[in-house]
Write an enzyme that holds these catalytic residues in place. Structure first.
Site, PDB file in Angstrom:
ATOM      1  N   GLU A 175       0.837  -1.215   0.000  1.00 23.93           N
ATOM      2  CA  GLU A 175       0.000   0.000   0.000  1.00 23.93           C
ATOM      3  C   GLU A 175       0.865   1.257   0.000  1.00 23.93           C
ATOM      4  OE1 GLU A 175      -4.179  -1.591   1.937  1.00 23.93           O
ATOM      5  OE2 GLU A 175      -2.804  -0.514   3.246  1.00 23.93           O
ATOM      6  N   GLU A 373      -5.873  -7.947  -0.923  1.00 25.38           N
ATOM      7  CA  GLU A 373      -6.577  -7.792   0.352  1.00 25.38           C
ATOM      8  C   GLU A 373      -8.030  -7.428   0.059  1.00 25.38           C
ATOM      9  OE1 GLU A 373      -4.896  -5.134   3.258  1.00 25.38           O
ATOM     10  OE2 GLU A 373      -2.833  -5.737   2.771  1.00 25.38           O
TER      11      GLU A 373
END
Length: 476
Positions: A175, A373
């Protein structure tokens, strides 16, 4: 059947959120180890070192460090084809700038990957998932310092050489685009080991730090391909689609510019160059973002093979200043979407947004995609018989997998893996809570750190087992 026969049904975690054993096997202190427990609406405190009496939930987490065989057996029972985890940088180089790697840490991941293969599970490994060595953050200012680029590459190459026959799928930074939110100190610290200084232009610092990381990623990828040409190298971004509040043209422009803040990272990772809209932004603001000679060539050579992303929610942007519908909550900019329900933590539940994001990314980049995710945090307690009927979790995943299936079957998107977050209850990164539960497997531990750590199967465990067995055809 819409899902490929070799589709990777998996689960995803991060080392610091489940391993524990924070001082075992020669491990050093990471940035995650100095973050206290928070709560919904209560930010985690970042302390100057480990302070006695503070609650640091990542120190013990769920003790995966000692119980990984038990947990991997449960994942194998569910039928996992793959499992995404991370290597804790501080297990390999405890201070980040050590001359030699820590053999005990290397051996731990040898054993972990061997055990995964015994259970028929393919490792998917992230190198830097919010667990930068604290020494790098304090001594060098994190990725502010260009010297940290070479430290990361040394660490990455050490892992590539050690696990070249055990790990095929790699990601460099987790991320990486989270740090675009410069008003939240959590992201700069966890992503890059950076603490902003009073009076400095945070955005200018963020872009310099990001470029250092993107160069580090590209350098590592170039070296990886020398070590094993069969490696599959990926990036990892948090992709939350942003919709315009109305058909007002100004809303569309605001939405476009909001998405550019994340696409910048993906464009460099995949296309291998800094996009024109970012260069113009730097010029407009007078930012002198420094690159070294040869960096542009490195970025062009060190592009990724696949694009992986987390998907949890969508946002809504508005061009109206001081909009009365503005939402001020954790990770939720803009205004509330009246068409969507929210989770217990205020995150918009938007399954169709996953299909939308898969389409946008595949059309933009034309490389394989991984949903690395996706999940929902819920308040849960076992009933009198010790069981958990987590219907809300099953409903959440059913809807998202159905939309992913449409993206593959109807839209022609090449998506090769799906990794629900976290298949076992673990410490929340954002809040440090244990009671924000994501797992198919319940772990007996509360926010105070109390509990037996015993594992038990939730109803969703058996549902996901069926989904995997039928390759996504039976979602009932």
């Amino acid at each position: 059947m819409s899902f490929p026969k070799n589709f990777l049904w998996a689960g995803a975690v991060a080392a610091h959120q489940l391993e524990g054993g924070w001082q075992e096997g020669g491990k050093g202190v990471s940035v995650a180890d100095v973050m206290t427990a928070g709560a919904h609406g209560v930010p985690r405190e970042i302390t100057d070192g480990v302070i006695e009496g503070k609650n640091y939930p990542n120190h013990d987490a769920i003790d995966f460090y000692h119980r990984y065989k038990e947990d991997l057996a449960l994942f194998g029972e569910m039928g996992f084809k793959a499992f995404r985890t991370s290597i804790a940088w501080t297990r390999i180089f405890p201070n980040g700038d050590d001359a030699e790697p820590n053999e005990a840490g290397l051996k731990f991941y040898d054993d972990l990957f061997d055990e995964m293969h015994k259970n028929g599970i393919e490792p998917i490994v992230t190198l830097c998932h919010f667990e930068l060595p604290l020494n790098i953050a304090k001594k060098y200012g994190g990725f502010r310092d260009r010297r940290v680029v070479d430290m990361f590459v040394k660490y990455a190459v050490t892992c590539f050489n050690r696990y070249k026959d055990k790990v095929k799928y790699w990601m460099t930074f987790n991320e990486i685009n989270n740090q675009r939110d410069v008003n939240n100190p959590f992201f700069a610290f966890t992503n890059s080991g950076v603490t902003y200084k009073d009076g400095e232009d945070k955005l200018a610092v963020m872009y310099q730090v990001a470029m250092n990381e993107l160069v580090a990623s590209a350098k590592a990828i170039i070296e990886a391909r020398k070590i094993n040409p069969n490696f599959r190298m990926g990036c990892m971004l948090s992709m939350c689609p942003t919709y315009p509040e109305t058909c007002r043209p100004e809303d569309q422009i605001v939405t476009l510019k909001e998405m550019d803040k994340s696409f910048f990272f993906g464009d460099v990772h995949v296309r291998g160059h800094i996009p024109s809209y970012t260069k113009q932004l730097w010029k407009n603001n007078g930012w002198d973002i420094k690159l070294e000679d040869g960096d542009e060539e490195i970025l062009a050579k060190g592009t990724v093979d696949y694009f992986s992303f987390s998907y949890y929610m969508s946002y809504v942007a508005t061009s109206i200043e001081n909009n009365p519908n503005a939402v001020k909550d954790e990770f939720v900019p803009g205004v509330k979407n009246p068409y969507l329900k929210t989770s217990d933590w205020g995150w918009a539940i938007d399954p169709v947004g996953l299909r939308y994001m898969l389409n946008v990314l595949y059309e933009r980049y034309e490389i394989p995609l991984m949903v690395s995710e996706n999940g929902i945090g819920l308040h849960e307690e076992p009933d009198a018989e010790g069981k958990i009927d987590d219907k809300a979790r099953v409903d959440y995943f059913r809807a998202h997998i159905a939309e992913m299936k449409k993206a593959i079957e109807i839209d022609g998107v090449d998506c090769f893996a799906y990794c629900p977050w976290g298949p076992i209850d673990l410490v929340s990164a954002g809040t440090g809570e244990m009671e924000k539960r994501y797992g198919f497997i319940y772990v007996d531990k509360n926010n105070k750190g109390e509990g037996t750590l015993n594992r038990s199967r939730k109803n969703s465990f058996y549902w996901y087992q069926k989904v995997i067995k039928t390759n996504g055809e039976d979602l009932a």
